[in-house]
Design a protein around this motif. Structure first.
Motif, PDB file in Angstrom:
ATOM      1  N   PHE A   1       0.831  -1.207   0.000  1.00 30.07           N
ATOM      2  CA  PHE A   1       0.000   0.000   0.000  1.00 30.07           C
ATOM      3  C   PHE A   1       0.865   1.256   0.000  1.00 30.07           C
ATOM      4  N   GLU A   2       1.867   1.270   0.870  1.00 31.92           N
ATOM      5  CA  GLU A   2       2.721   2.457   0.985  1.00 31.92           C
ATOM      6  C   GLU A   2       3.472   2.702  -0.333  1.00 31.92           C
ATOM      7  N   ARG A   3       4.011   1.628  -0.933  1.00 29.74           N
ATOM      8  CA  ARG A   3       4.757   1.815  -2.190  1.00 29.74           C
ATOM      9  C   ARG A   3       3.865   2.335  -3.317  1.00 29.74           C
ATOM     10  N   LEU A   4       2.583   1.979  -3.255  1.00 33.85           N
ATOM     11  CA  LEU A   4       1.665   2.465  -4.294  1.00 33.85           C
ATOM     12  C   LEU A   4       1.087   3.831  -3.953  1.00 33.85           C
ATOM     13  N   GLY A   5       1.434   4.344  -2.754  1.00 33.20           N
ATOM     14  CA  GLY A   5       0.911   5.639  -2.346  1.00 33.20           C
ATOM     15  C   GLY A   5      -0.552   5.596  -1.964  1.00 33.20           C
ATOM     16  N   LEU A   6      -1.000   4.420  -1.492  1.00 30.65           N
ATOM     17  CA  LEU A   6      -2.403   4.251  -1.121  1.00 30.65           C
ATOM     18  C   LEU A   6      -2.573   4.237   0.383  1.00 30.65           C
ATOM     19  N   ASP A   7      -3.641   4.847   0.874  1.00 31.48           N
ATOM     20  CA  ASP A   7      -3.981   4.803   2.283  1.00 31.48           C
ATOM     21  C   ASP A   7      -4.612   3.441   2.564  1.00 31.48           C
ATOM     22  N   PRO A   8      -3.985   2.607   3.403  1.00 28.51           N
ATOM     23  CA  PRO A   8      -4.538   1.270   3.652  1.00 28.51           C
ATOM     24  C   PRO A   8      -5.894   1.291   4.344  1.00 28.51           C
ATOM     25  N   ASN A   9      -6.279   2.439   4.876  1.00 28.78           N
ATOM     26  CA  ASN A   9      -7.567   2.508   5.576  1.00 28.78           C
ATOM     27  C   ASN A   9      -8.712   2.900   4.652  1.00 28.78           C
ATOM     28  N   ILE A  10      -8.394   3.206   3.396  1.00 31.81           N
ATOM     29  CA  ILE A  10      -9.434   3.593   2.439  1.00 31.81           C
ATOM     30  C   ILE A  10      -9.336   2.679   1.225  1.00 31.81           C
ATOM     31  N   GLU A  11     -10.475   2.152   0.799  1.00 33.79           N
ATOM     32  CA  GLU A  11     -10.450   1.308  -0.400  1.00 33.79           C
ATOM     33  C   GLU A  11      -9.979   2.154  -1.570  1.00 33.79           C
ATOM     34  N   SER A  12      -9.104   1.593  -2.399  1.00 31.05           N
ATOM     35  CA  SER A  12      -8.512   2.366  -3.486  1.00 31.05           C
ATOM     36  C   SER A  12      -9.553   2.890  -4.464  1.00 31.05           C
ATOM     37  N   ALA A  13     -10.652   2.151  -4.660  1.00 35.86           N
ATOM     38  CA  ALA A  13     -11.698   2.630  -5.566  1.00 35.86           C
ATOM     39  C   ALA A  13     -12.320   3.912  -5.040  1.00 35.86           C
ATOM     40  N   GLU A  14     -12.444   3.993  -3.678  1.00 42.15           N
ATOM     41  CA  GLU A  14     -13.032   5.189  -3.079  1.00 42.15           C
ATOM     42  C   GLU A  14     -12.055   6.347  -3.108  1.00 42.15           C
ATOM     43  N   ALA A  15     -10.756   6.034  -2.940  1.00 43.71           N
ATOM     44  CA  ALA A  15      -9.751   7.082  -2.821  1.00 43.71           C
ATOM     45  C   ALA A  15      -9.741   8.013  -4.026  1.00 43.71           C
ATOM     46  N   GLU A  16      -9.908   7.476  -5.194  1.00 45.39           N
ATOM     47  CA  GLU A  16      -9.849   8.309  -6.405  1.00 45.39           C
ATOM     48  C   GLU A  16     -11.139   8.193  -7.214  1.00 45.39           C
ATOM     49  N   ASP A  17     -12.205   7.675  -6.585  1.00 41.61           N
ATOM     50  CA  ASP A  17     -13.460   7.481  -7.296  1.00 41.61           C
ATOM     51  C   ASP A  17     -13.229   6.689  -8.584  1.00 41.61           C
ATOM     52  N   LEU A  18     -12.647   5.524  -8.395  1.00 43.60           N
ATOM     53  CA  LEU A  18     -12.279   4.693  -9.544  1.00 43.60           C
ATOM     54  C   LEU A  18     -13.291   3.579  -9.811  1.00 43.60           C
ATOM     55  N   SER A  19     -14.449   3.655  -9.165  1.00 42.36           N
ATOM     56  CA  SER A  19     -15.406   2.553  -9.269  1.00 42.36           C
ATOM     57  C   SER A  19     -15.782   2.262 -10.715  1.00 42.36           C
ATOM     58  N   ALA A  20     -16.053   3.322 -11.494  1.00 36.86           N
ATOM     59  CA  ALA A  20     -16.479   3.109 -12.888  1.00 36.86           C
ATOM     60  C   ALA A  20     -15.357   2.466 -13.694  1.00 36.86           C
ATOM     61  N   ASP A  21     -14.126   2.946 -13.492  1.00 34.43           N
ATOM     62  CA  ASP A  21     -12.986   2.373 -14.217  1.00 34.43           C
ATOM     63  C   ASP A  21     -12.793   0.910 -13.845  1.00 34.43           C
ATOM     64  N   MET A  22     -12.923   0.607 -12.544  1.00 32.87           N
ATOM     65  CA  MET A  22     -12.725  -0.780 -12.102  1.00 32.87           C
ATOM     66  C   MET A  22     -13.800  -1.689 -12.692  1.00 32.87           C
ATOM     67  N   GLU A  23     -15.027  -1.198 -12.727  1.00 34.09           N
ATOM     68  CA  GLU A  23     -16.112  -2.004 -13.297  1.00 34.09           C
ATOM     69  C   GLU A  23     -15.831  -2.281 -14.766  1.00 34.09           C
ATOM     70  N   ALA A  24     -15.381  -1.264 -15.493  1.00 30.49           N
ATOM     71  CA  ALA A  24     -15.094  -1.427 -16.919  1.00 30.49           C
ATOM     72  C   ALA A  24     -13.917  -2.379 -17.134  1.00 30.49           C
ATOM     73  N   ALA A  25     -12.891  -2.240 -16.297  1.00 31.37           N
ATOM     74  CA  ALA A  25     -11.701  -3.087 -16.448  1.00 31.37           C
ATOM     75  C   ALA A  25     -12.012  -4.542 -16.130  1.00 31.37           C
ATOM     76  N   MET A  26     -12.836  -4.768 -15.111  1.00 29.25           N
ATOM     77  CA  MET A  26     -13.179  -6.143 -14.751  1.00 29.25           C
ATOM     78  C   MET A  26     -14.050  -6.784 -15.838  1.00 29.25           C
ATOM     79  N   ALA A  27     -14.916  -5.969 -16.461  1.00 27.30           N
ATOM     80  CA  ALA A  27     -15.774  -6.488 -17.535  1.00 27.30           C
ATOM     81  C   ALA A  27     -14.952  -6.803 -18.786  1.00 27.30           C
ATOM     82  N   MET A  28     -13.812  -6.129 -18.925  1.00 29.42           N
ATOM     83  CA  MET A  28     -12.977  -6.264 -20.114  1.00 29.42           C
ATOM     84  C   MET A  28     -12.552  -7.714 -20.358  1.00 29.42           C
ATOM     85  N   LEU A  29     -12.305  -8.456 -19.284  1.00 28.69           N
ATOM     86  CA  LEU A  29     -11.771  -9.807 -19.422  1.00 28.69           C
ATOM     87  C   LEU A  29     -12.828 -10.883 -19.225  1.00 28.69           C
ATOM     88  N   GLN A  30     -14.054 -10.481 -19.004  1.00 30.03           N
ATOM     89  CA  GLN A  30     -15.132 -11.466 -18.779  1.00 30.03           C
ATOM     90  C   GLN A  30     -15.656 -11.995 -20.102  1.00 30.03           C
TER      91      GLN A  30
END
Length: 278
Positions: free
Chosen positions: A249-278
């Motif tokens: 987490f520290e090396r990626l610059g992420l706060d371990p207490n906050i989900e990374s999707a919430e940290a940068e509002d990446l929910s839409a990107d994550m949904e699209a990326a996960m669908a990409m390989l389905q």
């Protein structure tokens, strides 16, 4: 490790060493695509000619090129347009990943169910890796997604062995323990045989080392965090890990207490990326 688990693990390793249990090989189309990508004189047209022989792969690559994650200014209508947009190396890793799905099938219903679960989870983690890589590192998102897809590749020969040993297949507790104990080293063996890049060969082992000390973020860090995010909220042991003890987490610059999707509002990107390989 109990005696039964140790005995079965020794049998599996002995079977591999004596070629009675063959490590999986990449599908032929993936091998051809990687051969083209490794040729410094090859062109996008050469790659198009190879991939166009596989109708299913062609359709999926065009679908990925039209994914919201790439925000194409106009619709990609054919394979040549898709490959021109994605580029040689990205297409190579994408085609390898998509072609790998056919390896996660079996004739036994029990093994087939387990393999499909592994592929589904790996696809999800690959999608999260892609997004985390794009937003928090200067590493290659296509390579990160491939890292997510292969992090459990060592499970394949173990389940092949179990398919021929029904007593083991029915003992899910022992089988799970064997998988946890030896899939990392088997995964490294497979990726070495496939001649994957050095930084990916260690993924099956390194992503599980939560206290790893390395100078900067790498692909194993992305898989570690993506895996923990994937299991968050579940009843699995990985959901109980204290994120503050995970150095990735520290090396990626992420706060371990906050989900990374919430940290940068990446929910839409994550949904699209996960669908990409389905």
């Amino acid at each position: 490790m109990d005696a039964l688990t140790a005995k079965v693990e020794q049998e599996i390793i002995k079977a591999i060493d004596q070629d009675r249990l063959v490590l999986p090989t990449l599908p032929e189309i993936a091998l051809k695509v990687r051969e083209v990508a490794d040729d410094p004189d090859a062109s996008i047209q050469t790659l198009t000619a190879v991939i166009s022989n596989d109708a299913a792969l062609t359709a999926r690559i065009i679908k990925v090129a039209n994914s919201p994650i790439f925000r194409a200014p106009r619709e990609i209508e054919d394979l040549n347009m898709a490959l021109s947009r994605l580029g040689m190396q990205y297409t190579c890793n994408l085609a390898t990943g998509l072609a790998m799905e056919q390896m996660f099938q079996a004739t036994s219903d029990l093994v087939d169910k387990r393999l499909r679960e592994v592929w589904s989870r790996s696809s999800e983690i690959a999608g999260i890796c892609h997004v985390l890589c794009k937003h928090f590192t200067k590493l290659r998102p296509d390579q990160a997604a491939l890292a997510g897809l292969v992090h459990q590749i060592g499970i394949l020969p173990i389940l092949s062995f179990a398919e021929e040993h029904t007593a083991l297949l029915r003992d899910s507790m022992t089988l799970d323990k064997i998988i946890a104990d030896i899939h990392p080293n088997l995964g490294i063996k497979i990726l070495e045989a496939w001649e994957f890049p050095t930084e990916l060969r260690v993924i099956p082992r390194d992503h599980l080392d939560f206290s790893r000390q390395v100078p900067q973020a790498d692909y194993a860090d992305l898989v570690t965090v993506a895996m923990l995010q994937s299991y968050a909220g579940s009843d699995k042991n990985l959901a109980k890990v204290d994120y503050t003890t995970v150095t990735a987490f520290e090396r990626l610059g992420l706060d371990p207490n906050i989900e990374s999707a919430e940290a940068e509002d990446l929910s839409a990107d994550m949904e699209a990326a996960m669908a990409m390989l389905q």
